[in-house]
Design a protein around this motif. Structure first.
Motif, PDB file in Angstrom:
ATOM      1  N   PRO A  79       0.592  -7.025  -9.571  1.00 27.56           N
ATOM      2  CA  PRO A  79       1.644  -6.031  -9.281  1.00 27.56           C
ATOM      3  C   PRO A  79       1.450  -4.776 -10.117  1.00 27.56           C
ATOM      4  CG  PRO A  79       2.541  -7.870 -10.586  1.00 27.56           C
ATOM      5  CD  PRO A  79       1.109  -8.193 -10.328  1.00 27.56           C
ATOM      6  N   TYR A  91      -2.725   0.182   3.801  1.00 32.54           N
ATOM      7  CA  TYR A  91      -2.024  -0.991   4.363  1.00 32.54           C
ATOM      8  C   TYR A  91      -0.550  -1.049   3.971  1.00 32.54           C
ATOM      9  CZ  TYR A  91      -6.617  -2.846   5.683  1.00 32.54           C
ATOM     10  OH  TYR A  91      -7.863  -3.039   6.235  1.00 32.54           O
ATOM     11  N   VAL A  92      -0.100  -0.065   3.173  1.00 29.90           N
ATOM     12  CA  VAL A  92       1.340  -0.028   2.816  1.00 29.90           C
ATOM     13  C   VAL A  92       1.877   1.383   3.061  1.00 29.90           C
ATOM     14  CG1 VAL A  92       1.390  -1.955   1.163  1.00 29.90           C
ATOM     15  CG2 VAL A  92       0.614   0.278   0.389  1.00 29.90           C
ATOM     16  N   GLU A 148       4.528   2.389   4.023  1.00 28.13           N
ATOM     17  CA  GLU A 148       5.937   2.570   3.618  1.00 28.13           C
ATOM     18  C   GLU A 148       6.074   2.839   2.111  1.00 28.13           C
ATOM     19  OE1 GLU A 148       4.403  -0.178   4.332  1.00 28.13           O
ATOM     20  OE2 GLU A 148       4.978  -1.774   2.939  1.00 28.13           O
ATOM     21  N   TYR A 188       6.689  -0.655  -6.408  1.00 22.77           N
ATOM     22  CA  TYR A 188       5.691  -1.612  -6.917  1.00 22.77           C
ATOM     23  C   TYR A 188       4.940  -2.221  -5.735  1.00 22.77           C
ATOM     24  CZ  TYR A 188       6.890  -1.608 -11.842  1.00 22.77           C
ATOM     25  OH  TYR A 188       7.027  -1.237 -13.158  1.00 22.77           O
ATOM     26  N   ILE A 207       1.473  -5.015  -4.599  1.00 23.59           N
ATOM     27  CA  ILE A 207       0.509  -6.052  -5.013  1.00 23.59           C
ATOM     28  C   ILE A 207      -0.886  -5.506  -4.669  1.00 23.59           C
ATOM     29  CG2 ILE A 207      -0.393  -8.337  -4.546  1.00 23.59           C
ATOM     30  CD1 ILE A 207       2.153  -9.092  -5.469  1.00 23.59           C
ATOM     31  N   VAL A 208      -1.766  -5.487  -5.659  1.00 25.87           N
ATOM     32  CA  VAL A 208      -3.107  -4.926  -5.420  1.00 25.87           C
ATOM     33  C   VAL A 208      -4.154  -6.024  -5.539  1.00 25.87           C
ATOM     34  CG1 VAL A 208      -4.865  -3.311  -6.282  1.00 25.87           C
ATOM     35  CG2 VAL A 208      -2.457  -2.626  -6.219  1.00 25.87           C
ATOM     36  N   PHE A 259      -7.092  -2.749  -3.055  1.00 22.75           N
ATOM     37  CA  PHE A 259      -6.242  -2.465  -1.897  1.00 22.75           C
ATOM     38  C   PHE A 259      -4.821  -2.969  -2.147  1.00 22.75           C
ATOM     39  CE2 PHE A 259      -8.965  -1.114   1.658  1.00 22.75           C
ATOM     40  CZ  PHE A 259     -10.221  -1.238   1.055  1.00 22.75           C
ATOM     41  N   ALA A 260      -3.840  -2.160  -1.853  1.00 29.44           N
ATOM     42  CA  ALA A 260      -2.454  -2.636  -1.905  1.00 29.44           C
ATOM     43  C   ALA A 260      -2.205  -3.423  -0.629  1.00 29.44           C
ATOM     44  CB  ALA A 260      -1.493  -1.455  -1.997  1.00 29.44           C
ATOM     45  N   ILE A 261      -1.806  -4.695  -0.762  1.00 31.34           N
ATOM     46  CA  ILE A 261      -1.615  -5.530   0.435  1.00 31.34           C
ATOM     47  C   ILE A 261      -0.137  -5.755   0.730  1.00 31.34           C
ATOM     48  CG2 ILE A 261      -3.855  -6.719   0.357  1.00 31.34           C
ATOM     49  CD1 ILE A 261      -2.458  -9.058  -1.062  1.00 31.34           C
ATOM     50  N   SER A 262       0.747  -5.287  -0.196  1.00 32.62           N
ATOM     51  CA  SER A 262       2.179  -5.450   0.093  1.00 32.62           C
ATOM     52  C   SER A 262       2.980  -4.628  -0.915  1.00 32.62           C
ATOM     53  CB  SER A 262       2.550  -6.926  -0.069  1.00 32.62           C
ATOM     54  OG  SER A 262       3.937  -7.090  -0.204  1.00 32.62           O
ATOM     55  N   THR A 263       4.140  -4.126  -0.473  1.00 31.84           N
ATOM     56  CA  THR A 263       5.095  -3.584  -1.449  1.00 31.84           C
ATOM     57  C   THR A 263       5.920  -4.770  -1.937  1.00 31.84           C
ATOM     58  OG1 THR A 263       6.547  -3.159   0.415  1.00 31.84           O
ATOM     59  CG2 THR A 263       5.326  -1.269  -0.438  1.00 31.84           C
ATOM     60  N   LEU A 264       6.486  -4.657  -3.149  1.00 34.65           N
ATOM     61  CA  LEU A 264       7.280  -5.745  -3.707  1.00 34.65           C
ATOM     62  C   LEU A 264       8.761  -5.490  -3.444  1.00 34.65           C
ATOM     63  CD1 LEU A 264       5.157  -6.385  -6.818  1.00 34.65           C
ATOM     64  CD2 LEU A 264       6.214  -8.230  -5.499  1.00 34.65           C
ATOM     65  N   ASN A 265       9.457  -6.521  -2.962  1.00 34.49           N
ATOM     66  CA  ASN A 265      10.866  -6.398  -2.596  1.00 34.49           C
ATOM     67  C   ASN A 265      11.734  -6.718  -3.813  1.00 34.49           C
ATOM     68  OD1 ASN A 265      13.513  -7.133  -1.761  1.00 34.49           O
ATOM     69  ND2 ASN A 265      12.759  -7.338   0.354  1.00 34.49           N
ATOM     70  N   MET A 302       4.792  -7.060 -18.449  1.00 30.05           N
ATOM     71  CA  MET A 302       4.601  -6.293 -17.220  1.00 30.05           C
ATOM     72  C   MET A 302       5.587  -6.753 -16.153  1.00 30.05           C
ATOM     73  SD  MET A 302       0.680  -5.676 -16.146  1.00 30.05           S
ATOM     74  CE  MET A 302       1.008  -5.368 -14.408  1.00 30.05           C
ATOM     75  N   TYR A 334       7.380  -7.865 -12.882  1.00 24.21           N
ATOM     76  CA  TYR A 334       6.994  -8.827 -11.833  1.00 24.21           C
ATOM     77  C   TYR A 334       5.970  -9.849 -12.319  1.00 24.21           C
ATOM     78  CZ  TYR A 334       9.475  -5.914  -8.484  1.00 24.21           C
ATOM     79  OH  TYR A 334      10.453  -5.208  -7.809  1.00 24.21           O
ATOM     80  N   THR A 342       0.764 -13.065   2.327  1.00 26.56           N
ATOM     81  CA  THR A 342       1.134 -11.648   2.196  1.00 26.56           C
ATOM     82  C   THR A 342       0.449 -10.855   3.305  1.00 26.56           C
ATOM     83  OG1 THR A 342       1.445 -11.779  -0.196  1.00 26.56           O
ATOM     84  CG2 THR A 342       0.924  -9.623   0.692  1.00 26.56           C
ATOM     85  N   ARG A 371       9.353 -12.126  -2.471  1.00 22.07           N
ATOM     86  CA  ARG A 371       9.229 -10.743  -2.966  1.00 22.07           C
ATOM     87  C   ARG A 371       7.975 -10.065  -2.427  1.00 22.07           C
ATOM     88  NH1 ARG A 371       7.900 -14.018  -7.307  1.00 22.07           N
ATOM     89  NH2 ARG A 371       6.049 -13.557  -8.561  1.00 22.07           N
ATOM     90  N   ASN A 396       1.363  -8.524   6.873  1.00 20.82           N
ATOM     91  CA  ASN A 396       1.081  -7.086   6.786  1.00 20.82           C
ATOM     92  C   ASN A 396       0.537  -6.628   8.141  1.00 20.82           C
ATOM     93  OD1 ASN A 396      -0.363  -4.590   6.436  1.00 20.82           O
ATOM     94  ND2 ASN A 396      -0.160  -4.895   4.225  1.00 20.82           N
ATOM     95  N   PRO A 416      -0.239  -3.574   9.630  1.00 22.38           N
ATOM     96  CA  PRO A 416      -1.421  -2.712   9.740  1.00 22.38           C
ATOM     97  C   PRO A 416      -2.718  -3.436   9.365  1.00 22.38           C
ATOM     98  CG  PRO A 416       0.257  -1.723   8.277  1.00 22.38           C
ATOM     99  CD  PRO A 416       0.760  -3.048   8.694  1.00 22.38           C
TER     100      PRO A 416
END
Lengths: 91, 363
Positions: free
Chosen positions: A15, A46-47, A49, A55, A57-58, A62-68, B1, B3, B197, B249, B256, B258
């Motif tokens: 993250p 890929y994110v 939004e 934040y 997840i990389v 590559f960022a594969i998701s935003t953190l909720n 850090m 999360y 994910t 989270r 994903n 895209p």
């Protein structure tokens, strides 16, 4: 936590906080993500939004998701509820 | 850090372990799929926090470990060529091939480089137009979107001297292969958080139903894994079979979108051989024909490489959760990180490496 050694862990997703977004004509948006003090170039394609301050997840650059944020708290709120219930069970 | 630290909080972990103990009435065996989860379990001693009735067996979720020997031998053959700069993640360099590994090729003068991302390999290709740059594209659904983007960008930008040697594998078919083998003892799964994910978890409902096996999508920190175990045990104890998402989270049901779109444009689902397990139908991704000029198996003539495994190595049984590393006769003797017999002792996500590294010599 130091950014992972070069591709050491295959599925490791780390993250980090988006600190800059650079639009890219080839549709491969890049940006800077900060991992506890270390900033790295990351592909944000890929994110779409994601905004600065979010934040993500990389994984392997590559960022594969935003953190909720809400979901992130859920486990702790659940435990707190259980803790409150335990507190009510006065014997 | 953020999360990370809060999900390593000892107080929270202890509370979850107590909750697991309070709902456990019988013996249960569950499998964590991902090598990253295996390492967290052994590193933080999570299995020792659990009641003795609960057994965690380690799954095949270590991409280095499941890469077939033939692919390693093809990589060695390509990397040794004069005109090639061979790039890879660090783990793959020490995986033993039939004759040698990629580090040996490097010591013999081959241009073999460790990279952090396939985009680094693409940059090297742009900077060295006279050379042929190959990226060793190994991994599960988590890593495939990165490799798909590198190939897509190479085509868009006309970088003709870039290709990937792909060995991508998929989790759901591996779960089915394990669940359909008569010897298996897995009653529930902790599914790999980052695979979901990317892919989401729609594909897991038919598996849970067909094999009556609870599945909990789980993260990688101690609190994640303990909560995942708790959710799985509650299902087992209450005779429920469902797919639940502990790692909410970072995982959405649809995954994903895209990333999945680009994957479908670059890769086809194909049969894949898994090292130690054998051929699993429709269990991998291969580049579509339209990307042939970026497919190292087509760019270089490396077909017909057959390879022999070390007879001593029981990697297959370990990756199917049938045996644990310390039950192998070669563990810690002929097979050590310095001279590994099989990939699970090499990879930083391999069960054998975890057991050796964290001193698990009896259990």
């Amino acid at each position: 936590m130091a950014a992972e050694k070069s591709g050491d862990k295959m599925c490791l997703g780390v993250p980090g906080k988006v600190v800059r977004i650079d639009e890219n004509p080839l549709g491969m948006t890049m940006g800077k993500v900060n991992f506890g003090g270390i900033s790295k170039d990351v592909c944000l394609a890929y994110v779409p939004e994601a905004k600065v301050g979010d934040y993500v997840i990389v994984h392997v650059g590559f960022a594969i998701s935003t953190l909720n944020e809400e979901e992130a708290k859920s486990v702790f709120e659940y435990l707190k509820q259980i803790g409150d219930l335990d507190g009510l069970q006065i014997t | 850090m953020k999360y990370i630290d809060e999900y390593r909080d000892a107080e929270t972990a202890k509370k979850l372990a107590d909750m697991i103990r309070s709902v456990t009435t019988r013996e249960w065996t569950m499998m964590e799929i991902c090598g990253g989860q295996t390492h967290a379990i052994v590193k933080f001693g999570i299995d020792h926090l659990l009641p003795k009735e609960i057994t965690l067996v380690h799954g095949p979720g270590c991409p280095v470990c499941v890469t077939p020997l033939e692919i390693i031998d093809k990589a060695v053959a390509i990397a040794g060529r004069e005109e090639v700069i061979f790039t890879s993640f660090g783990d793959m360099l020490r995986v033993p091939g039939s004759q040698k590994d990629l580090l040996k090729v490097k010591s013999e003068g081959g241009d073999v480089r460790v990279v952090y991302s396939p985009l680094d390999a693409l940059k090297i290709a742009q900077q060295n137009p006279s050379k042929k740059i190959v990226f060793f594209a190994v991994g599960f659904e988590t890593t495939a979107p990165a490799n798909a983007m590198a190939v897509w960008q190479a085509r868009e930008m006309g970088v003709k001297n870039f290709s990937i040697l792909a060995s991508h594998v998929l989790v759901p078919p591996a779960m089915e292969a394990i669940l359909s083998s008569p010897a298996h003892r897995v009653q529930a799964f902790l599914a790999a958080g980052h695979v979901c994910t990317v892919m989401g978890y729609e594909d897991y409902y038919p598996i849970a139903e067909k094999y009556s096996s609870p599945i909990v999508i789980t993260g990688f920190e101690p609190v994640d894994i303990l909560q995942g175990v708790y959710m799985a045990v509650k299902q087992l104890e209450e005779r429920r079979v469902d797919v639940e998402n502990q790692y909410s989270r970072a995982v959405k049901r649809e995954g994903n979108v895209p990333a999945k779109k680009l994957l479908s444009q670059v890769f086809d689902v194909i049969d894949r051989k898994w090292r130690g397990i054998g051929m699993i139908p429709k269990s991998g991704w291969g580049l579509k024909a339209e990307f042939a000029e970026h497919d190292a198996e087509k760019v270089f003539d490396v077909v017909g490489i057959e390879a022999q495994e070390s007879p001593l190595c029981i990697a297959g049984e370990i990756m199917q959760g049938l045996k644990k590393p310390h039950e192998c006769v070669a563990f810690g003797r002929e097979c050590k990180p310095e001279h590994p017999l099989g990939a699970p002792m090499v990879s930083s996500e391999g069960a054998c490496a975890a057991y050796f590294h964290y001193g698990r010599v009896n259990a």
